[in-house]
Design a protein around this motif. Structure first.
Motif, mmCIF file in Angstrom:
data_model
loop_
_atom_site.group_PDB
_atom_site.id
_atom_site.type_symbol
_atom_site.label_atom_id
_atom_site.label_comp_id
_atom_site.label_asym_id
_atom_site.label_seq_id
_atom_site.Cartn_x
_atom_site.Cartn_y
_atom_site.Cartn_z
ATOM 1 N N VAL A 272 -32.565 6.745 -5.349
ATOM 2 C CA VAL A 272 -31.233 7.164 -4.945
ATOM 3 C C VAL A 272 -30.608 7.910 -6.110
ATOM 4 N N VAL A 273 -30.165 9.133 -5.860
ATOM 5 C CA VAL A 273 -29.512 9.949 -6.874
ATOM 6 C C VAL A 273 -28.046 10.104 -6.480
ATOM 7 N N ASP A 274 -27.172 9.659 -7.363
ATOM 8 C CA ASP A 274 -25.734 9.747 -7.142
ATOM 9 C C ASP A 274 -25.240 11.021 -7.808
ATOM 10 N N ILE A 275 -24.792 11.990 -6.997
ATOM 11 C CA ILE A 275 -24.432 13.303 -7.534
ATOM 12 C C ILE A 275 -22.935 13.455 -7.777
ATOM 13 N N THR A 316 -23.105 11.153 -2.200
ATOM 14 C CA THR A 316 -22.242 12.302 -2.432
ATOM 15 C C THR A 316 -20.779 11.891 -2.363
ATOM 16 N N GLY A 317 -19.933 12.748 -2.917
ATOM 17 C CA GLY A 317 -18.496 12.559 -2.811
ATOM 18 C C GLY A 317 -17.905 13.505 -1.789
ATOM 19 N N GLU A 318 -16.624 13.383 -1.584
ATOM 20 C CA GLU A 318 -15.948 14.260 -0.625
ATOM 21 C C GLU A 318 -16.028 15.714 -1.097
ATOM 22 N N ASP A 319 -16.282 16.601 -0.146
ATOM 23 C CA ASP A 319 -16.247 18.046 -0.372
ATOM 24 C C ASP A 319 -17.359 18.557 -1.289
ATOM 25 N N ARG A 336 -39.063 16.270 -0.826
ATOM 26 C CA ARG A 336 -39.077 14.992 -0.106
ATOM 27 C C ARG A 336 -37.679 14.381 -0.131
ATOM 28 N N LEU A 337 -36.751 15.095 0.476
ATOM 29 C CA LEU A 337 -35.355 14.679 0.494
ATOM 30 C C LEU A 337 -35.084 13.895 1.772
ATOM 31 N N ALA A 338 -34.900 12.590 1.622
ATOM 32 C CA ALA A 338 -34.714 11.728 2.795
ATOM 33 C C ALA A 338 -33.382 11.978 3.471
ATOM 34 N N GLY A 339 -32.346 12.295 2.697
ATOM 35 C CA GLY A 339 -31.034 12.525 3.277
ATOM 36 C C GLY A 339 -29.943 12.061 2.334
ATOM 37 N N ARG A 340 -28.737 11.901 2.886
ATOM 38 C CA ARG A 340 -27.594 11.468 2.076
ATOM 39 C C ARG A 340 -26.867 10.351 2.805
ATOM 40 N N LEU A 341 -26.293 9.466 2.010
ATOM 41 C CA LEU A 341 -25.579 8.310 2.545
ATOM 42 C C LEU A 341 -24.335 8.788 3.290
ATOM 43 N N ALA A 342 -24.357 8.646 4.606
ATOM 44 C CA ALA A 342 -23.210 9.088 5.417
ATOM 45 C C ALA A 342 -21.981 8.263 5.052
ATOM 46 N N GLY A 344 -20.629 8.074 2.204
ATOM 47 C CA GLY A 344 -20.600 7.786 0.777
ATOM 48 C C GLY A 344 -20.460 6.308 0.470
ATOM 49 N N MET A 345 -19.917 6.017 -0.702
ATOM 50 C CA MET A 345 -19.809 4.638 -1.168
ATOM 51 C C MET A 345 -18.888 3.798 -0.292
ATOM 52 N N THR A 346 -18.002 4.431 0.436
ATOM 53 C CA THR A 346 -17.115 3.663 1.316
ATOM 54 C C THR A 346 -17.921 2.912 2.367
ATOM 55 N N THR A 347 -18.868 3.601 2.995
ATOM 56 C CA THR A 347 -19.671 2.925 4.022
ATOM 57 C C THR A 347 -20.592 1.885 3.402
ATOM 58 N N TRP A 348 -21.053 2.133 2.198
ATOM 59 C CA TRP A 348 -21.887 1.146 1.500
ATOM 60 C C TRP A 348 -21.107 -0.143 1.252
ATOM 61 N N GLN A 349 -19.891 0.010 0.769
ATOM 62 C CA GLN A 349 -19.064 -1.162 0.487
ATOM 63 C C GLN A 349 -18.640 -1.872 1.773
ATOM 64 N N GLU A 350 -18.353 -1.091 2.807
ATOM 65 C CA GLU A 350 -17.963 -1.702 4.079
ATOM 66 C C GLU A 350 -19.105 -2.493 4.695
ATOM 67 N N ALA A 351 -20.333 -2.115 4.345
ATOM 68 C CA ALA A 351 -21.498 -2.848 4.841
ATOM 69 C C ALA A 351 -21.750 -4.127 4.050
ATOM 70 N N GLY A 352 -20.910 -4.388 3.035
ATOM 71 C CA GLY A 352 -21.050 -5.604 2.251
ATOM 72 C C GLY A 352 -22.196 -5.577 1.268
ATOM 73 N N LEU A 353 -22.676 -4.389 0.921
ATOM 74 C CA LEU A 353 -23.801 -4.274 -0.006
ATOM 75 C C LEU A 353 -23.293 -4.231 -1.449
ATOM 76 N N PRO A 354 -24.126 -4.623 -2.410
ATOM 77 C CA PRO A 354 -23.649 -4.772 -3.798
ATOM 78 C C PRO A 354 -23.359 -3.429 -4.467
ATOM 79 N N THR A 355 -22.392 -3.448 -5.356
ATOM 80 C CA THR A 355 -22.074 -2.304 -6.200
ATOM 81 C C THR A 355 -21.947 -2.795 -7.643
ATOM 82 N N THR A 356 -21.994 -1.866 -8.545
ATOM 83 C CA THR A 356 -21.799 -2.190 -9.948
ATOM 84 C C THR A 356 -20.992 -1.081 -10.600
#
Length: 456
Positions: A272-275, A316-319, A336-342, A344-356
């Motif tokens: 995962v690459v955070d741009i 990715t971030g907004e815009d 081999r680009l799988a895609g991007r997290l729809a 962004g981090m908002t949906t990751w956090q809403e899914a209850g997944l860990p962040t640091t």
């Protein structure tokens, strides 16, 4: 008005430090020289002038980007002009020293200029008998010459000697002849990097320190002493260019991924690459994500730090421009680009997944701690914090166990340092601080002076 002002368009890739060229040949026809796979800028320039690309010339088998010649041959039916000695495995007009190509009013004369690569050519553009300019690719560049170690350390000196004779040959051209290099400021193919993009033969006779070398041995010592490190992907791309990059039928896209899909990719040895900008990454990111901010140098660090055979998902971030992500990756062969997290981090956090998080502090906020400098060797030598531990970012993963606990990780501004911190966090370092600022600012805030001249 000069020929270049009226007929030549320089297309600069600031991130890779390279220039491609589009030459207006008249009657709606054009010549592209050293075009990269990302042809968006070239197509826009051609469209503005109503030009059709009829020739695509490559000065050498590029190591730092994929050639756009095969795509131009497909899209425009352009004739590819390249060295016969390069043994390219796709349709092209193979050229050798002294050959000439009639461009319809102008002539392209081939000059063999080995050094950067064995099969390197320069293309002299003639109007009748008058030398307009020379496309020098990776031979003579502004105030320097291109590196000669890309074919292996065992051949570096041999190729440096070839480079010496190639540069001497080019300086036999009239002083007024324009010099249009491919490599320039910011290119890791330069040795050392130049500052300007174009020049003339006469100016280089006066200003290029390599041309001032009194003899071949001195030239070789000066050139080889200036060679720094280069991205790992350089070792792969020349062969891809020899085979011919795959033609793209449509522009590639990044599919939307759910948090569970991204999580599964990480679990299956993907990356995962955070741009997002460094500050956004610092405020909260996916554990194990690699921070590479989307900026001009994105492709360089993607190719330096990750293998090209792994699946990659992006945060990715907004815009942020999704097309820019794709083309920066594709131009260096990362497909081999799988895609991007729809979402962004908002949906990751809403899914209850860990962040640091990672502390990202200005010089006056940073604690007294070991200082880890991840800049390039030349930057470090020019001035660094006394007592700093130094590892170039590109080599840091191999030295992660040597990073001191609680270190302040620093570069020139903060972006590379955040990338370094993300590498170290993956290796188990969880107590790092990233410096938001320069070594000079840090030294001033802590009552220190920078150490110069490469002393450690």
């Amino acid at each position: 008005m000069s020929f270049a002002d009226d007929h030549l368009i320089a297309l600069v890739d600031e991130g890779l430090g390279n220039s491609a060229y589009l030459v207006d040949l008249g009657d709606g026809r054009s010549l592209a020289v050293d075009a990269g796979r990302d042809l968006r800028t070239l197509h826009a320039a051609a469209d503005r002038r109503g030009l059709h690309v009829v020739y695509a010339a490559d000065t050498h088998l590029h190591a730092d980007f994929l050639s756009g010649a095969t795509q131009l041959a497909h899209d425009h039916h352009a004739t590819v002009l390249a060295s016969a000695a390069g043994q390219r495995m796709f349709e092209h007009l193979g050229l050798a020293d002294g050959d000439e190509v009639d461009l319809g009013g102008l002539t392209l004369r081939v000059l063999a200029t080995p050094g950067h690569t064995d099969e390197h050519l320069s293309f002299l553009l003639l109007d009748g008998g008058r030398e307009l300019g020379v496309f020098t690719g990776g031979s003579l560049i502004v105030n320097s010459a291109a590196r000669t170690d890309l074919l292996g350390q065992e051949r570096t000196e041999e190729l440096a000697r070839a480079q010496y004779h190639s540069l001497k040959r080019l300086t036999e051209l009239p002083d007024a002849t324009a010099v249009w290099p491919t490599h320039g400021a910011g290119s890791f193919c330069s040795a050392p990097p130049g500052t300007e993009r174009t020049t003339t033969i006469g100016d280089q006779k006066q200003a290029n320190p390599l041309l001032a070398a009194p003899d071949e041995d001195t030239f070789v010592r000066q050139l080889t002493a200036s060679l720094g490190t280069y991205p790992a992907y350089f070792d792969r791309l020349s062969e891809v260019n020899r085979r011919g990059p795959a033609v793209l039928a449509t522009a590639p896209r990044l599919p939307a991924l759910t948090p569970s899909q991204v999580s599964a990719l990480l679990a299956d040895s993907g990356h995962v690459v955070d741009i997002r900008p460094a500050a956004d990454y610092a405020a909260g990111h996916i554990p194990g994500a690699l921070s590479i901010a989307l900026r001009a140098q994105f492709a360089t660090w993607l190719g330096w730090l990750l293998p090209d055979n792994t699946r990659i998902a992006f945060v990715t971030g907004e815009d942020q421009d999704l097309d820019e992500i794709v083309w920066q990756a594709y131009k260096i062969g990362y497909e081999r680009l799988a895609g991007r997290l729809a979402g962004g981090m908002t949906t990751w956090q809403e899914a209850g997944l860990p962040t640091t998080t990672t502390p990202f502090l200005t010089p006056d906020q940073t604690p007294a701690a070991p200082y880890l400098d991840v800049r390039q060797e030349a930057e470090y030598a020019a001035g660094h914090v006394a007592g700093a531990l130094h590892f170039e970012l590109g080599t840091l993963a191999d030295h992660a166990s040597e990073a001191p606990a609680g270190a302040v990780v620093a570069c020139g501004h903060g972006e590379r340092a955040m990338t370094a911190a993300s590498i170290l966090e993956r290796a188990g370092h969880t107590d790092l601080t990233v410096l938001k600022g320069s070594p000079g600012e840090y030294a001033a805030a802590h009552g220190q002076r920078l150490t110069e001249s490469g002393t450690r």
